[in-house]
Motif scaffolding. Sequence first.
Motif, short mmCIF file in Angstrom:
data_model
loop_
_atom_site.label_atom_id
_atom_site.label_comp_id
_atom_site.label_asym_id
_atom_site.label_seq_id
_atom_site.Cartn_x
_atom_site.Cartn_y
_atom_site.Cartn_z
N THR A 83 0.89 -1.16 0.05
CA THR A 83 -0.08 -0.09 -0.06
C THR A 83 0.85 1.18 -0.16
O THR A 83 0.57 2.43 -0.40
CB THR A 83 -0.83 0.02 1.19
OG1 THR A 83 -1.48 -1.27 1.36
CG2 THR A 83 -2.08 1.05 1.03
N ASP A 84 2.16 1.10 0.65
CA ASP A 84 3.27 2.43 0.73
C ASP A 84 4.23 2.20 -0.45
O ASP A 84 5.13 3.19 -0.31
CB ASP A 84 3.67 2.22 1.95
CG ASP A 84 4.28 3.59 2.57
OD1 ASP A 84 3.91 4.69 2.18
OD2 ASP A 84 5.14 3.56 3.09
N ARG A 85 3.95 1.44 -1.29
CA ARG A 85 4.99 1.29 -2.50
C ARG A 85 5.30 2.48 -3.27
O ARG A 85 6.44 2.82 -3.53
CB ARG A 85 4.64 0.01 -3.33
CG ARG A 85 5.76 -0.27 -4.27
CD ARG A 85 5.58 -1.96 -4.81
NE ARG A 85 4.25 -2.10 -5.02
CZ ARG A 85 3.76 -3.25 -5.46
NH1 ARG A 85 4.52 -4.25 -5.62
NH2 ARG A 85 2.50 -3.51 -5.86
N GLN A 86 4.09 3.24 -3.70
CA GLN A 86 4.29 4.29 -4.42
C GLN A 86 5.05 5.51 -3.67
O GLN A 86 6.13 6.07 -4.22
CB GLN A 86 3.01 4.87 -5.19
CG GLN A 86 2.97 5.96 -5.93
CD GLN A 86 1.81 6.48 -6.49
OE1 GLN A 86 0.85 5.86 -6.17
NE2 GLN A 86 1.79 7.51 -7.38
N HIS A 87 4.44 5.83 -2.53
CA HIS A 87 5.03 7.09 -1.76
C HIS A 87 6.33 6.93 -0.72
O HIS A 87 6.84 7.50 -0.33
CB HIS A 87 3.86 8.04 -1.21
CG HIS A 87 2.81 8.36 -2.26
ND1 HIS A 87 3.24 9.51 -3.10
CD2 HIS A 87 1.42 7.81 -2.31
CE1 HIS A 87 2.11 9.58 -3.80
NE2 HIS A 87 1.15 8.74 -3.39
N LYS A 88 6.26 5.47 -0.32
CA LYS A 88 7.24 5.12 0.54
C LYS A 88 7.10 5.87 1.99
O LYS A 88 8.26 6.15 2.35
CB LYS A 88 8.49 4.97 -0.15
CG LYS A 88 8.70 3.64 -1.14
CD LYS A 88 9.75 3.79 -1.66
CE LYS A 88 9.97 2.49 -2.63
NZ LYS A 88 11.03 2.43 -3.24
N ARG A 89 6.12 6.32 2.32
CA ARG A 89 5.97 7.28 3.54
C ARG A 89 6.77 6.62 4.51
O ARG A 89 7.31 7.08 5.78
CB ARG A 89 4.51 7.31 3.78
CG ARG A 89 4.32 8.27 5.17
CD ARG A 89 2.86 8.36 5.37
NE ARG A 89 2.67 9.21 6.44
CZ ARG A 89 2.62 10.41 7.08
NH1 ARG A 89 2.86 11.38 5.70
NH2 ARG A 89 2.25 10.95 7.92
N TYR A 90 6.36 5.19 4.65
CA TYR A 90 7.12 4.58 5.92
C TYR A 90 8.18 3.78 5.71
O TYR A 90 8.42 2.58 6.28
CB TYR A 90 5.79 3.32 6.57
CG TYR A 90 4.67 4.16 6.87
CD1 TYR A 90 4.94 5.76 7.62
CD2 TYR A 90 3.40 3.93 6.74
CE1 TYR A 90 3.64 6.33 8.11
CE2 TYR A 90 2.20 4.65 7.17
CZ TYR A 90 2.55 6.03 7.80
OH TYR A 90 1.43 6.72 8.37
N ARG A 91 8.85 3.92 4.74
CA ARG A 91 10.06 3.29 4.49
C ARG A 91 11.22 3.18 5.59
O ARG A 91 11.09 4.00 6.29
CB ARG A 91 10.84 4.23 3.34
CG ARG A 91 11.33 5.35 3.41
CD ARG A 91 11.61 6.17 1.96
NE ARG A 91 12.24 7.39 2.28
CZ ARG A 91 11.43 8.60 2.38
NH1 ARG A 91 10.06 8.44 2.26
NH2 ARG A 91 11.92 9.67 2.44
N TYR A 92 12.09 2.53 5.46
CA TYR A 92 13.39 2.19 6.68
C TYR A 92 13.95 3.73 6.94
O TYR A 92 14.10 3.81 8.10
CB TYR A 92 14.31 1.14 6.18
CG TYR A 92 15.43 1.17 7.09
CD1 TYR A 92 15.50 0.57 8.39
CD2 TYR A 92 16.58 1.36 6.70
CE1 TYR A 92 16.24 0.31 9.33
CE2 TYR A 92 17.87 1.18 7.56
CZ TYR A 92 17.60 0.71 8.92
OH TYR A 92 18.67 0.63 9.59
N GLY A 93 14.30 4.24 6.00
CA GLY A 93 14.98 5.50 6.42
C GLY A 93 14.29 6.72 6.97
O GLY A 93 14.72 7.66 7.42
N ASN A 94 12.80 6.60 6.77
CA ASN A 94 12.17 7.75 7.15
C ASN A 94 11.08 7.30 8.37
O ASN A 94 10.35 8.11 8.80
CB ASN A 94 10.96 7.77 6.03
CG ASN A 94 10.21 9.28 6.09
OD1 ASN A 94 11.11 10.05 6.30
ND2 ASN A 94 9.18 9.33 5.83
#
Length: 520
Positions: free
Chosen positions: A298-309
């Motif tokens: 679900t977060d693949r496009q905007h990557k709001r919850y990516r590791y670095g963030n």
Amino acid sequence: MKLNIKDKFTTQLPADSNLENTRRQVTEACFSYVTPKQTSNPQLLHVSPEMLDKLGLTQADAKSEEFLKVMTGNKVLENTTPYAMCYGGHQFGNWAGQLGDGRAINLFEVEHENKSWVVQLKGAGETPYSRSGDGLAVLRSSIREYLCSEAMHYLGVPTTRALSLALSGDKVLRDVMYDGHPDFEKGAIVSRVSPSFLRFGSYEIFASRQDHKTLKILMDFTINQHFPHLGKPSKETYLQFFAEVTQRTLDMIIHWQRVGFVHGVLNTDNMSILGLTIDYGPYGWLEGFDFGWTPNTTDRQHKRYRYGNQPNMGLWNLYQLANTLFPLIEDAKAIETILEKYTTDFESESLKMMRSKLGLKTENASDHLLMQDLEDVLQVTETDMTIFFRNLGNFKKDEASEGLTIINEAFYVPTELLDTILQQWNAWFDRYAERLQSESIPDSERKSQMNAVNPKYVLRNYMSQLAIDKADEGDYTGIDELFQLLKQPYEDQPKHQKWFAKRPEWARHKVGSSMLSCSS
């Protein structure tokens, strides 16, 4: 089965006066009473011995018919009143309104050895907060939650815990990837345990409705029950409370970054007020070191919850909590000071954490450059985070030229190591060796210290998926194998060496091993 039941949440906080189990907006109440759903053929698959002990139960208790019935929702203990909590939340940056326990039902609170635990079932049926859901859970997500809760604890990461995993005996319809292809799966129930399941959204819901009366009641309860060392509730105490929640959140996320854990859904309704990792959905551990990776489709496009963030998301969520508590504190400058401290503390704590991963005991002004260069070269070609840091412990400060050999096992595609990349790695190892010369401890002692913070085994998604695939066929031995392995993540465990390996190529794009949704 004897438990020392001491319910506080339901006896000290306002309840929903409507006793019907119908979807609705619940106002001026912290919870709604609800009865778990009866299941057709419950079967206990696994129990955590440590959590049994923490609740004052024995192995004999766990084998009893009563334990099975209670932990699958088929029996309500006498003098207990199961309930679902009311809360709201910001989801992917947007206020989502009322959410609440849509698939979780809290059974009771247990006091044992001066500690209080809330016992909760996930997947035991619908509640007033289920919205369009059925309140049930499937085996694949339940296995992942059960194993991860305990794995995180043994890694030293603040977390909620798990007591038991059971089949319901019923089939549950789920669309795994939300692509219009639903199918029936085995239903399951996890018994989760925590000192509290309160989350940021528990307070947000009342602030959003301008219900400051109930907000204050819940705040005072939280301080009295979970932060009594702060003293009697007051504006100053609320401020101290916010400062401690901020610190606990920071500590938790530092641990995530240390072991390469990515939560996947850092919405405010998934942020524990106690600074515990909560709600294991589409989580994952880094395979290749990558600040931009997220396990959540679900977060693949905007990557709001990516590791670095994740550090930034912790701060963003704390800002939402600050806005929620402001009517009780009424001191914007003091709140802002706490939030600013999060940023500066995170930088210093991150540096401290990375020093520990590299085996550095002393401080050096150039350490941040050494670590920045390492993070850069780790991402030039796909390099397994867990294997890299674990094997780095074998590095000897007088043998810099052996660096690449020591970490070679961590590279997914060794043929990508072109001359320029090799030069970059060798230059880093030279600097690392030079930096270690200023450390007085011998290589063997440094290795022991590094191995204590760099795990050898983490719950990679493909490992969970192998256990899930077995379980789908009726073989539940994979669950216990991983459970036992992950109780000693920092030990070598020669008999389990097969799990100290890079993600297999077959798992790179397999659903459940790389792509995960919120479906459970």
